[in-house]
Design a protein around this motif. Structure first.
Motif, PDB file in Angstrom:
ATOM      1  N   THR A 137       0.842  -1.206   0.000  1.00  0.00           N
ATOM      2  CA  THR A 137       0.000   0.000   0.000  1.00  0.00           C
ATOM      3  C   THR A 137       0.873   1.250   0.000  1.00  0.00           C
ATOM      4  O   THR A 137       0.400   2.334  -0.308  1.00  0.00           O
ATOM      5  CB  THR A 137      -0.930   0.061   1.228  1.00  0.00           C
ATOM      6  OG1 THR A 137      -0.144   0.051   2.428  1.00  0.00           O
ATOM      7  CG2 THR A 137      -1.926  -1.081   1.244  1.00  0.00           C
ATOM      8  N   HIS A 138       2.138   1.088   0.365  1.00  0.00           N
ATOM      9  CA  HIS A 138       3.117   2.173   0.270  1.00  0.00           C
ATOM     10  C   HIS A 138       4.402   1.602  -0.325  1.00  0.00           C
ATOM     11  O   HIS A 138       5.466   1.636   0.285  1.00  0.00           O
ATOM     12  CB  HIS A 138       3.347   2.872   1.606  1.00  0.00           C
ATOM     13  CG  HIS A 138       3.391   1.994   2.822  1.00  0.00           C
ATOM     14  ND1 HIS A 138       2.321   1.244   3.260  1.00  0.00           N
ATOM     15  CD2 HIS A 138       4.379   1.766   3.727  1.00  0.00           C
ATOM     16  CE1 HIS A 138       2.657   0.595   4.370  1.00  0.00           C
ATOM     17  NE2 HIS A 138       3.901   0.896   4.664  1.00  0.00           N
ATOM     18  N   ALA A 139       4.242   1.076  -1.540  1.00  0.00           N
ATOM     19  CA  ALA A 139       5.337   0.378  -2.221  1.00  0.00           C
ATOM     20  C   ALA A 139       6.507   1.299  -2.518  1.00  0.00           C
ATOM     21  O   ALA A 139       7.663   0.866  -2.514  1.00  0.00           O
ATOM     22  CB  ALA A 139       4.817  -0.242  -3.517  1.00  0.00           C
ATOM     23  N   PHE A 140       6.215   2.583  -2.790  1.00  0.00           N
ATOM     24  CA  PHE A 140       7.245   3.552  -3.175  1.00  0.00           C
ATOM     25  C   PHE A 140       7.219   4.760  -2.253  1.00  0.00           C
ATOM     26  O   PHE A 140       6.207   5.049  -1.603  1.00  0.00           O
ATOM     27  CB  PHE A 140       7.019   4.036  -4.613  1.00  0.00           C
ATOM     28  CG  PHE A 140       7.084   2.953  -5.658  1.00  0.00           C
ATOM     29  CD1 PHE A 140       8.288   2.365  -6.005  1.00  0.00           C
ATOM     30  CD2 PHE A 140       5.930   2.535  -6.321  1.00  0.00           C
ATOM     31  CE1 PHE A 140       8.353   1.377  -6.973  1.00  0.00           C
ATOM     32  CE2 PHE A 140       5.983   1.552  -7.296  1.00  0.00           C
ATOM     33  CZ  PHE A 140       7.200   0.972  -7.624  1.00  0.00           C
ATOM     34  N   MET A 141       8.327   5.492  -2.241  1.00  0.00           N
ATOM     35  CA  MET A 141       8.378   6.790  -1.572  1.00  0.00           C
ATOM     36  C   MET A 141       9.458   7.635  -2.236  1.00  0.00           C
ATOM     37  O   MET A 141      10.646   7.300  -2.208  1.00  0.00           O
ATOM     38  CB  MET A 141       8.684   6.642  -0.081  1.00  0.00           C
ATOM     39  CG  MET A 141       8.854   7.979   0.653  1.00  0.00           C
ATOM     40  SD  MET A 141       7.454   9.130   0.463  1.00  0.00           S
ATOM     41  CE  MET A 141       6.189   8.290   1.417  1.00  0.00           C
ATOM     42  N   TYR A 142       9.005   8.720  -2.867  1.00  0.00           N
ATOM     43  CA  TYR A 142       9.915   9.667  -3.504  1.00  0.00           C
ATOM     44  C   TYR A 142       9.741  11.024  -2.835  1.00  0.00           C
ATOM     45  O   TYR A 142       8.668  11.622  -2.892  1.00  0.00           O
ATOM     46  CB  TYR A 142       9.621   9.765  -5.006  1.00  0.00           C
ATOM     47  CG  TYR A 142       9.946   8.497  -5.752  1.00  0.00           C
ATOM     48  CD1 TYR A 142      11.243   8.237  -6.172  1.00  0.00           C
ATOM     49  CD2 TYR A 142       8.956   7.551  -6.017  1.00  0.00           C
ATOM     50  CE1 TYR A 142      11.554   7.059  -6.848  1.00  0.00           C
ATOM     51  CE2 TYR A 142       9.257   6.372  -6.692  1.00  0.00           C
ATOM     52  CZ  TYR A 142      10.563   6.134  -7.103  1.00  0.00           C
ATOM     53  OH  TYR A 142      10.857   4.965  -7.762  1.00  0.00           O
ATOM     54  N   LYS A 143      10.808  11.497  -2.187  1.00  0.00           N
ATOM     55  CA  LYS A 143      10.747  12.746  -1.423  1.00  0.00           C
ATOM     56  C   LYS A 143      11.396  13.922  -2.142  1.00  0.00           C
ATOM     57  O   LYS A 143      11.095  15.064  -1.838  1.00  0.00           O
ATOM     58  CB  LYS A 143      11.418  12.552  -0.063  1.00  0.00           C
ATOM     59  CG  LYS A 143      10.720  11.550   0.843  1.00  0.00           C
ATOM     60  CD  LYS A 143      11.445  11.413   2.176  1.00  0.00           C
ATOM     61  CE  LYS A 143      10.734  10.436   3.100  1.00  0.00           C
ATOM     62  NZ  LYS A 143      11.452  10.277   4.404  1.00  0.00           N
ATOM     63  N   LYS A 144      12.288  13.637  -3.083  1.00  0.00           N
ATOM     64  CA  LYS A 144      13.091  14.711  -3.672  1.00  0.00           C
ATOM     65  C   LYS A 144      12.581  15.212  -5.016  1.00  0.00           C
ATOM     66  O   LYS A 144      12.986  16.275  -5.465  1.00  0.00           O
ATOM     67  CB  LYS A 144      14.535  14.230  -3.818  1.00  0.00           C
ATOM     68  CG  LYS A 144      15.214  13.922  -2.494  1.00  0.00           C
ATOM     69  CD  LYS A 144      16.653  13.464  -2.707  1.00  0.00           C
ATOM     70  CE  LYS A 144      17.335  13.158  -1.376  1.00  0.00           C
ATOM     71  NZ  LYS A 144      18.736  12.697  -1.571  1.00  0.00           N
ATOM     72  N   ASP A 145      11.715  14.430  -5.655  1.00  0.00           N
ATOM     73  CA  ASP A 145      11.230  14.802  -6.989  1.00  0.00           C
ATOM     74  C   ASP A 145       9.716  14.903  -6.951  1.00  0.00           C
ATOM     75  O   ASP A 145       9.017  13.893  -6.862  1.00  0.00           O
ATOM     76  CB  ASP A 145      11.686  13.760  -8.008  1.00  0.00           C
ATOM     77  CG  ASP A 145      11.370  14.156  -9.446  1.00  0.00           C
ATOM     78  OD1 ASP A 145      10.503  15.036  -9.652  1.00  0.00           O
ATOM     79  OD2 ASP A 145      11.972  13.567 -10.375  1.00  0.00           O
ATOM     80  N   SER A 146       9.205  16.119  -7.019  1.00  0.00           N
ATOM     81  CA  SER A 146       7.757  16.334  -6.907  1.00  0.00           C
ATOM     82  C   SER A 146       6.980  15.683  -8.042  1.00  0.00           C
ATOM     83  O   SER A 146       5.792  15.377  -7.899  1.00  0.00           O
ATOM     84  CB  SER A 146       7.450  17.836  -6.868  1.00  0.00           C
ATOM     85  OG  SER A 146       7.905  18.466  -8.060  1.00  0.00           O
ATOM     86  N   SER A 147       7.642  15.429  -9.168  1.00  0.00           N
ATOM     87  CA  SER A 147       6.946  14.800 -10.295  1.00  0.00           C
ATOM     88  C   SER A 147       6.668  13.320 -10.041  1.00  0.00           C
ATOM     89  O   SER A 147       5.890  12.697 -10.774  1.00  0.00           O
ATOM     90  CB  SER A 147       7.776  14.949 -11.576  1.00  0.00           C
ATOM     91  OG  SER A 147       8.949  14.152 -11.522  1.00  0.00           O
ATOM     92  N   LEU A 148       7.284  12.765  -8.989  1.00  0.00           N
ATOM     93  CA  LEU A 148       7.122  11.347  -8.698  1.00  0.00           C
ATOM     94  C   LEU A 148       6.245  11.075  -7.478  1.00  0.00           C
ATOM     95  O   LEU A 148       6.064   9.919  -7.099  1.00  0.00           O
ATOM     96  CB  LEU A 148       8.495  10.693  -8.483  1.00  0.00           C
ATOM     97  CG  LEU A 148       9.454  10.715  -9.681  1.00  0.00           C
ATOM     98  CD1 LEU A 148      10.791  10.097  -9.303  1.00  0.00           C
ATOM     99  CD2 LEU A 148       8.853   9.999 -10.885  1.00  0.00           C
ATOM    100  N   THR A 149       5.703  12.121  -6.874  1.00  0.00           N
ATOM    101  CA  THR A 149       4.920  11.919  -5.650  1.00  0.00           C
ATOM    102  C   THR A 149       3.641  11.122  -5.894  1.00  0.00           C
ATOM    103  O   THR A 149       3.051  10.604  -4.943  1.00  0.00           O
ATOM    104  CB  THR A 149       4.562  13.270  -4.997  1.00  0.00           C
ATOM    105  OG1 THR A 149       3.872  14.097  -5.953  1.00  0.00           O
ATOM    106  CG2 THR A 149       5.811  13.987  -4.521  1.00  0.00           C
TER     107      THR A 149
END
Length: 331
Positions: A137-149
């Motif tokens: 349910t939270h497979a990914f987490m991208y904090k630095k690139d807003s295009s990947l949120t």
């Protein structure tokens, strides 16, 4: 009289022809099933809390034995090729998904590079079946690139039915079972539940539905969990986070291919859950169902008797995983 006799003969010939065609069809079906290549199941692990690097190889061995499947298990690896679930930016071998028939994913807050993430997202868009465990349910987490949120919540909710919200608390981790698991009313005959009996899970209950949140898409819960120890109860927040919530559901996902994929998801996944036969049975039955092979699930459920001991480390962060292990080859 001859006219009547001719009609009788014609009818008998027609019936014999139909029966023969039916038998030929059955024989062809058996032949097709016998000659069809075994399904290729790719297990994608990569969580630093729940020891998916231990539970998924065990499940892969059961799938190989009971389905005759080709199985591939993928891991987060360090620079020397050792399994390191704390490494969030790399899962080796994801190109295996290009010829997979089923992806089983158990990852948590991964920040994979585009070339690796794309293997997962391309598979999901292909219309092939998907199965997910707990932290997917939270497979990914991208904090630095807003295009990947979009991958931080929206993607998982769209594919699996929900994103990360909260759970009822880390009580008695691995010491006692803290969630009662029962059949959702009306789902008693679902093929994934063949051979199922109520049990108590070590997984603390995830909140996925209720109090302003709702399972997405056409999600249909088949198992419910009841939290027996809850921080939300202590804090007086049960109006937002009730003690009862779905712990397993089926849904569909239609991606860019336009093909509707079967999806099975469960929020169970504590490493000790898989010591319990009922938890293994739900997982293996779910694999049968996702592959469209529910007709092969025995009335008492898939055989989940282990051929070797399953003795995982407990859940937890940091250095609680088993060290100096390289990927296990499952022939």
């Amino acid at each position: 009289m001859k006219h009547i006799f001719d009609k009788i003969v014609f009818t008998m010939v027609a019936i014999a022809f139909i029966l023969a065609c039916g038998e030929n069809k059955k024989e062809k079906q058996k032949l097709d099933e016998g000659t069809a290549p075994p399904p290729h199941i790719v297990f994608v692990t990569g969580d630093e809390e729940y020891r998916s690097e231990e539970s998924m190889p065990m499940l892969a061995k059961l799938a190989k034995r009971e389905l005759g499947a080709k199985v591939t298990v993928l891991y987060a690896l360090d620079s020397l090729g050792f399994i390191d679930p704390n490494r969030t930016d790399h899962i080796a071998g994801l190109e295996a998904l290009k010829n997979a028939d089923l992806m089983v994913i158990f990852t948590r807050f991964r920040n994979l590079p585009k070339e690796e993430r794309t293997y997962i997202t391309d598979y999901v868009e292909s219309g092939k079946p998907i199965m997910g465990f707990r932290t997917a349910t939270h497979a990914f987490m991208y904090k630095k690139d807003s295009s990947l949120t979009v991958f931080n919540g929206e993607w998982s909710a769209k594919v699996f039915g929900q994103q990360w919200i909260t759970h009822h608390g880390h009580f008695d981790d691995g010491k006692f079972q803290v969630t009662n698991v029962t059949v959702k009313e009306g789902q008693e005959t679902h093929p994934i539940l063949r051979g199922f009996n109520d049990f108590k899970a070590y997984s603390w209950l995830y909140h996925v539905d209720g109090g302003g949140w709702k399972l997405q898409g056409d999600s249909k819960p088949i198992l419910m969990g009841h939290s027996t120890k809850s921080q939300h109860e202590i804090d007086g927040k049960l109006n937002k986070y009730p003690l009862d919530n779905p712990v397993a559901w089926t849904k569909s996902y239609t991606g860019s291919s336009g093909i509707k994929a079967r999806v099975f998801f469960t929020t169970l996944g504590h490493p000790f859950d898989f010591k319990i036969p009922e938890a293994r049975k739900i997982a293996l039955n779910g694999i049968f169902w996702a592959l469209g092979k529910e007709n092969l699930i025995p009335e008492d459920g898939a055989n989940v008797v282990l051929d070797e001991a399953y003795m995982p480390n407990n859940s937890g962060f940091g250095q609680k995983f088993k060290k100096n292990r390289k990927p296990e080859l499952i022939p």
